[in-house]
Scaffold this motif. Structure first.
Motif, PDB file in Angstrom:
ATOM      1  N   THR A   1      -1.514   8.032   4.183  1.00 52.05           N
ATOM      2  CA  THR A   1      -1.794   6.843   3.387  1.00 52.05           C
ATOM      3  C   THR A   1      -2.519   5.827   4.262  1.00 52.05           C
ATOM      4  O   THR A   1      -2.151   5.633   5.425  1.00 52.05           O
ATOM      5  CB  THR A   1      -0.504   6.225   2.821  1.00 52.05           C
ATOM      6  N   GLY A   2      -3.547   5.243   3.700  1.00 49.26           N
ATOM      7  CA  GLY A   2      -4.331   4.265   4.459  1.00 49.26           C
ATOM      8  C   GLY A   2      -4.980   4.865   5.685  1.00 49.26           C
ATOM      9  O   GLY A   2      -5.208   4.164   6.674  1.00 49.26           O
TER      10      GLY A   2
ATOM     11  N   PHE B   1       2.168  13.363   5.373  1.00 45.13           N
ATOM     12  CA  PHE B   1       1.926  12.373   4.327  1.00 45.13           C
ATOM     13  C   PHE B   1       0.903  11.362   4.853  1.00 45.13           C
ATOM     14  O   PHE B   1       1.127  10.727   5.888  1.00 45.13           O
ATOM     15  CB  PHE B   1       3.226  11.664   3.955  1.00 45.13           C
TER      16      PHE B   1
ATOM     17  N   ASP C   1       0.832  -1.220   0.000  1.00 44.90           N
ATOM     18  CA  ASP C   1       0.000   0.000   0.000  1.00 44.90           C
ATOM     19  C   ASP C   1       0.853   1.251   0.000  1.00 44.90           C
ATOM     20  O   ASP C   1       0.621   2.189  -0.771  1.00 44.90           O
ATOM     21  CB  ASP C   1      -0.937   0.003   1.213  1.00 44.90           C
ATOM     22  N   VAL C   2       1.863   1.274   0.861  1.00 45.71           N
ATOM     23  CA  VAL C   2       2.694   2.479   0.976  1.00 45.71           C
ATOM     24  C   VAL C   2       3.523   2.692  -0.283  1.00 45.71           C
ATOM     25  O   VAL C   2       3.627   3.809  -0.807  1.00 45.71           O
ATOM     26  CB  VAL C   2       3.604   2.377   2.217  1.00 45.71           C
TER      27      VAL C   2
ATOM     28  N   ASN D   1       2.916   1.626  -3.347  1.00 44.93           N
ATOM     29  CA  ASN D   1       2.034   2.053  -4.442  1.00 44.93           C
ATOM     30  C   ASN D   1       1.669   3.527  -4.318  1.00 44.93           C
ATOM     31  O   ASN D   1       1.619   4.252  -5.319  1.00 44.93           O
ATOM     32  CB  ASN D   1       0.777   1.191  -4.474  1.00 44.93           C
ATOM     33  N   HIS D   2       1.382   3.964  -3.086  1.00 46.20           N
ATOM     34  CA  HIS D   2       1.027   5.376  -2.867  1.00 46.20           C
ATOM     35  C   HIS D   2       2.195   6.284  -3.238  1.00 46.20           C
ATOM     36  O   HIS D   2       2.020   7.321  -3.892  1.00 46.20           O
ATOM     37  CB  HIS D   2       0.630   5.597  -1.406  1.00 46.20           C
ATOM     38  N   ILE D   3       3.404   5.903  -2.832  1.00 43.46           N
ATOM     39  CA  ILE D   3       4.585   6.719  -3.147  1.00 43.46           C
ATOM     40  C   ILE D   3       4.826   6.737  -4.653  1.00 43.46           C
ATOM     41  O   ILE D   3       5.158   7.772  -5.241  1.00 43.46           O
ATOM     42  CB  ILE D   3       5.809   6.184  -2.387  1.00 43.46           C
TER      43      ILE D   3
ATOM     44  N   GLN E   1       2.544   6.293  -7.048  1.00 45.34           N
ATOM     45  CA  GLN E   1       1.485   7.055  -7.721  1.00 45.34           C
ATOM     46  C   GLN E   1       1.665   8.560  -7.544  1.00 45.34           C
ATOM     47  O   GLN E   1       1.285   9.342  -8.396  1.00 45.34           O
ATOM     48  CB  GLN E   1       0.120   6.621  -7.197  1.00 45.34           C
ATOM     49  N   SER E   2       2.242   8.935  -6.406  1.00 42.49           N
ATOM     50  CA  SER E   2       2.440  10.375  -6.172  1.00 42.49           C
ATOM     51  C   SER E   2       3.569  10.946  -7.013  1.00 42.49           C
ATOM     52  O   SER E   2       3.715  12.163  -7.123  1.00 42.49           O
ATOM     53  CB  SER E   2       2.725  10.629  -4.680  1.00 42.49           C
TER      54      SER E   2
END
Length: 591
Positions: free
Chosen positions: A268-269, A266, A244-245, A247-249, A251-252
């Motif tokens: 996330t989740g 920051f 999750d983390v 992917n978030h990084i 995508q950003s």
């Protein structure tokens, strides 16, 4: 609800109120201290964590930079070796001779063995365009065309960069998936812009974990290692929710920017994190550090829990102590209440309370004094009660005496008329009027008309005594006759005018005038004579009653006191006199 609560509090005893006050004094400062401490601790923890994160991130970047530099030196040594550059492009057919293949393989092995001096490198492989790998493939020498279908390879081969870092899984090998690979182009000996192979160093995750774990400054903080494509190469061993983390990084787009990055908010989740990213110079690597804000708050929570634990340890000791102190402070008040109840029930023989120097001691002293005064007043009241009974008997006798006096005067008047003594009859008749108006059936207030008639009777009697030497003039408006005034306020003034004014003249003759008028919502009554007048000293003595002893007890001072008791200190009597000309006694009454 507040009124009800306050009503319940008002019904508590002073001891319980003091106990409640002590609890508030203990609890409220603690809650305030807890609130301030939590705010300060949270802020300090956040500042310390931010400082530590900056410092650790910088130190980790420097250490990884050092390790990357030592690995790239090994790969540079191999890639620029002339034997390596020639062997990767040798004609494969010549290696049909096994002995020749073994000879050249031994040459390469000697060169590769030098990498063993770097403990971070687990293994080294060479991808060849031609050479040994095209003749016979083994684990150390691999054909370059095996990588041509990978997207990363197409980008890498077209670029001018010499090195790239990748997860070993990106090379499609079943072995070494827990490894990180660093690849170096083997340049063409005639054209450095072209390459004929790759040298690959495998680095174990364990070696990288040891570095990244040191960057975990809190229990759940994590450190991540990315390449410029956003691939996660490695992470600290305590990192959770990795997909999750990451992917978030990704995508950003933070990693692909190749810039240092810092974000204290920051999210996330649904969790707030501290995220810091730094580029490792001379590589395509970036180190990232993640610190959950829950870790920062945990230190504040621990401090709060310690304070609460201390408070809970103190409270069991403070409760009985507060109750004991409240009881000690109110013991004397409770004793005072007991004595007050006894006195309320009529027991004035209670023993005096002990007296101290504080406020309660003053209350006890005043209570003792009050009980003493009340006891004395009760004794005095008892004595006065007996005197009142005697006065009531005398008052009963006084009610009988005027009737007896009136009847006797009527009898004398009849006998004087029958005997032809007209003067005696007149005197007796005036005297009867005088006393009847003086007594006025026991009333304290009479009309102004009655007062004037009372003075008239008195002057008639005096004229019969002194041979009609006193002229008496009445100048009172009829509309004032019904005004109620205290009785016997004019006769003493007329008597003073006769005795101290007219009879002091050589001729013993004179004039007395009584005037009345309205003035500024007041009634002004003037008793004026043309006698010898009074000096300032004589007026002062009259005002204090020293020159009116012959007025039967109703002196000037008595008149002033009765007027002021009836109407207030604003009203009263004063004298104006001029020696040799006469005197005016001026009464002021409310309208």
């Amino acid at each position: 609800m507040r009124k009800i609560h306050f009503g319940k509090y008002a019904k508590l005893s002073i001891r319980n109120k003091l106990f409640a006050a002590f609890l508030c004094v203990i609890t409220l400062p603690f809650l305030l201290l807890l609130f301030i401490h939590l705010n300060m601790t949270t802020k300090e923890s956040e500042e310390q964590t931010l400082f530590a994160a900056h410092k650790v991130l910088e130190e980790t970047k420097s250490y990884l930079e050092y390790k990357a530099e030592s690995i790239t030196e090994v790969l540079n040594f191999i890639a620029f070796n002339e034997q390596v550059q020639s062997l990767v492009i040798e004609e494969p057919k010549q290696y049909e001779d096994v002995n020749l293949w073994g000879t050249d393989a031994n040459k390469l092995s000697k060169i590769l063995l030098q990498s063993r001096y770097n403990e971070d490198i687990s293994a080294i492989q060479i991808y060849m365009k031609e050479g040994l790998a095209e003749a016979t493939e083994n684990t150390d020498y691999l054909p370059l065309d095996k990588l041509q279908n990978f997207e990363w390879y197409q980008t890498y081969s077209a670029s001018k960069v010499a090195f790239t870092w990748l997860p070993s899984a990106s090379l499609g090998q079943s072995m070494g998936k827990d490894m990180v690979s660093i690849l170096r182009k083997i340049p063409n000996s005639h054209n450095i812009q072209q390459f004929n192979g790759l040298v690959r160093a495998e680095i174990s995750q364990k070696a990288i974990h040891e570095v990244l774990d040191h960057a975990s400054i809190t229990p759940t903080a994590a450190a991540l290692l990315f390449n410029d494509r956003g691939d996660l190469l490695s992470s600290s061993s305590n990192f959770q929710n990795i997909d999750d983390v990451v992917n978030h990084i990704r995508q950003s787009g933070i990693v692909s920017n190749k810039k240092d990055y810092w974000n204290e908010n920051f999210v996330t989740g649904g969790k707030r994190l501290l995220l810091g990213i730094k580029e490792i110079p001379a590589t395509d690597l970036q180190i990232a550090i993640l610190v959950p804000y829950s870790d920062i708050l945990n230190s504040s929570t621990k401090a709060r829990n310690r304070l609460i634990s201390i408070f809970l340890m103190i409270i069991p000791l403070m409760l009985p102590l507060s109750f004991f102190v409240a009881g000690s402070a109110t013991k004397r008040i409770r004793n005072l209440i007991v004595h007050i109840r006894k006195v309320r029930n009529g027991d004035f023989g209670v023993a005096p309370l002990p007296v101290s120097e504080d406020e309660i001691g003053e209350l006890a002293h005043n209570f003792n004094k009050m009980v003493q005064n009340v006891s004395e007043l009760m004794d005095e009241t008892y004595k006065l009660g007996r005197e009142v009974k005697n006065k009531e008997l005398k008052a009963l006798q006084a009610q009988i005496n005027p009737h007896f006096l009136y009847n006797t005067l009527d009898l004398i008047n009849i006998m004087a008329i029958e005997s032809g003594a007209k003067d005696i009859s007149t005197v007796v008749d005036e005297l009867a009027v005088f006393y009847k108006l003086s007594l006025s059936n026991g009333k304290e207030m009479v009309t102004l008309k009655n007062e004037v008639m009372h003075v008239e009777a008195y002057v008639h009697i005096q004229n019969m005594r002194f041979g009609n030497k006193i002229m008496f003039v009445i100048d009172v408006p009829v509309d004032l006759y019904e005004l109620e005034v205290p009785k016997i306020i004019l006769q003493p003034l007329v008597e003073n005018a006769i005795l101290h004014g007219i009879l002091e003249k050589d001729s013993e003759q004179g004039k007395i005038t009584i005037r009345a008028e309205r003035s500024d919502n007041e009634i002004v009554i003037i008793v004026e004579d043309d006698g010898v007048g009074l000096t300032e000293e004589q007026i002062k003595k009259i005002m204090v009653g020293q020159l009116s002893k012959r007025t039967g007890g109703f002196g000037v001072r008595n008149i002033i006191e009765r007027i002021q008791l009836t109407y207030g200190n604003k009203y009263g009597l004063h004298y104006e006199s001029e020696v040799g000309r006469g005197t005016m006694a001026i009464l002021r009454l409310p309208e």
